[in-house]
Scaffold this active site. Structure first.
Site, short mmCIF file in Angstrom:
data_model
loop_
_atom_site.label_atom_id
_atom_site.label_comp_id
_atom_site.label_asym_id
_atom_site.label_seq_id
_atom_site.Cartn_x
_atom_site.Cartn_y
_atom_site.Cartn_z
N GLU A 92 7.23 97.90 15.81
CA GLU A 92 6.88 99.28 16.18
C GLU A 92 7.28 99.59 17.63
OE1 GLU A 92 6.11 101.75 14.47
OE2 GLU A 92 5.69 100.78 12.57
N TYR A 128 0.14 106.30 18.64
CA TYR A 128 0.98 106.04 17.47
C TYR A 128 1.01 104.55 17.13
CZ TYR A 128 4.86 104.88 14.58
OH TYR A 128 5.59 104.31 13.57
N ASP A 183 4.01 110.06 14.95
CA ASP A 183 5.09 110.08 15.95
C ASP A 183 5.91 111.36 15.76
OD1 ASP A 183 6.48 109.64 13.64
OD2 ASP A 183 7.58 107.88 14.35
#
Ligand code: SF4
Length: 354
Positions: A38, A121, A139
């Site tokens: 991520e 996020y 996001d």
């Protein structure tokens, strides 16, 4: 009878399970792996991340390995991905996880959010994907989907709009399958509800989409145009000692902080070409140099600023008596061991040729 929110969640979850791409981080539910992927995906395309992700996990297979690594080794593994603060924060967060959680990634959204470099996020993505917690992961891609799905016209760059999007994410997230739901939303934004030409006929939630009904899907989301990047001239220097060249550690704050690079400085408007960098070497490193020649220039674009990097060859006339730890003389082989920022890597062709 299901509410439309529940129906949207069901559709998305089922669609994701049917069409999801096979990506290396999806082979794992290890929260460390999810976290690394991520962070890498924040500013980098999936195709680029795939190679980096595998190499990074091989090099630092556990949180402990990352926490115990030298910062330079982590930056080296990050070389080419850009936005190096991400790599530094990963290492700092790994150290914090070792100290506070015995090396186990925390599970709750709030604990994740307290780690360096982890925003709403990423905290939502790790908590939902790795731990199946029903929290949103919103996001830019997801904001685009929400803007269209609910025909929202607020500027997605504004905090109020972001807050609203976060609330929609919390309301909508599947309580039974948050992992598939959030990944479904991300996949929809990446593959179907794309910025310029959304493929609405392939969309699993088309029948719920307000923007599609109104025929305005391509006009959303609303996003204020970015201001034009400021352009600055940066003078850089190659200074040689035998077959070695000078590199210096950049300041701990600011652009490309703490990375090794050729000496450089922003050109002083009133100065002659090549003078600002000579002045910088004298002031910062007590080094006197003479201008030998101009080697070439490259443009490098950062998020808010554009550099015109001009490279000069300087002759060393006097080296200061002071021993600066942030100064090294390296040959071209040794130079490869340093995580030279891309902006400076572009200059290598002039140095290798000259
Ligand atoms: S119908 Fe089109 S605009 Fe609406 S969510 Fe689906 S892809 Fe996006």
């Amino acid at each position: 009878m299901k509410t439309s929110d529940e129906a949207i969640a069901d559709k998305l979850t089922g669609w994701y399970e049917a069409v999801k791409r096979q990506l290396p981080w999806r082979e794992s539910r290890d929260p460390y792996h999810i976290w690394i992927s991520e962070i890498m995906l924040q500013q980098t395309q999936v195709d680029t991340v795939t190679g980096y992700y595998r190499a990074f996990i091989e090099r630092f297979p556990t949180i402990q390995a990352l926490a115990e690594a030298d910062e330079d080794a982590v930056l080296k593994a990050w070389e080419g991905l850009g936005y190096y603060s991400r790599a530094r924060n990963l290492r700092r967060a790994a150290m914090m996880i070792m100290a506070q959680y015995g090396g186990r990634m925390p599970e709750s959204y709030e604990e994740l959010l307290a780690l360096p470099g982890v925003g709403p996020y990423t905290a939502g993505a790790v908590a939902s994907i790795a731990y199946n917690r029903p929290v949103p992961a919103v996001d830019g891609n997801v904001m685009r989907v929400f803007s269209r799905l609910f025909s929202l016209h607020g500027d997605i760059a504004l905090p109020d709009t972001k807050r609203l999007m976060q609330e929609i994410g919390s309301r909508l997230v599947s309580k039974s399958e948050p992992s598939s739901f959030n990944q479904g939303l991300m996949e929809l934004g990446a593959l179907v509800c794309t910025p310029l030409s959304p493929k609405c006929t392939q969309c699993p939630v088309q029948c719920f989409c307000e923007a599609r009904k109104e025929g305005i899907e391509k006009q959303l989301p609303v996003k204020k145009k970015k201001e034009k990047q400021k352009e600055v001239v940066i003078e850089a220097a190659v200074v040689r000692k035998g077959n070695r060249v000078l590199i210096v550690k950049r300041p701990a704050e600011g652009l490309l902080a703490s990375l090794w690079a050729f000496p450089s400085v922003q050109k002083d408007e009133g100065q002659q070409d090549g003078s600002s960098i000579r002045q910088e070497l004298e002031t910062a490193y007590n080094m006197e140099t003479g201008l030998h020649g101009y080697l070439g220039e490259k443009v490098h674009v950062f998020t808010h600023i554009k550099w015109l990097l001009k490279l000069y060859e300087l002759r060393l006339q006097r080296e200061g008596a002071l021993d600066y730890p942030e100064v090294r003389w390296v040959d071209m082989e040794e130079l490869k061991k340093y995580a030279l920022p891309t902006a400076f890597k572009k200059l290598l062709e002039y140095i290798e040729e000259s």
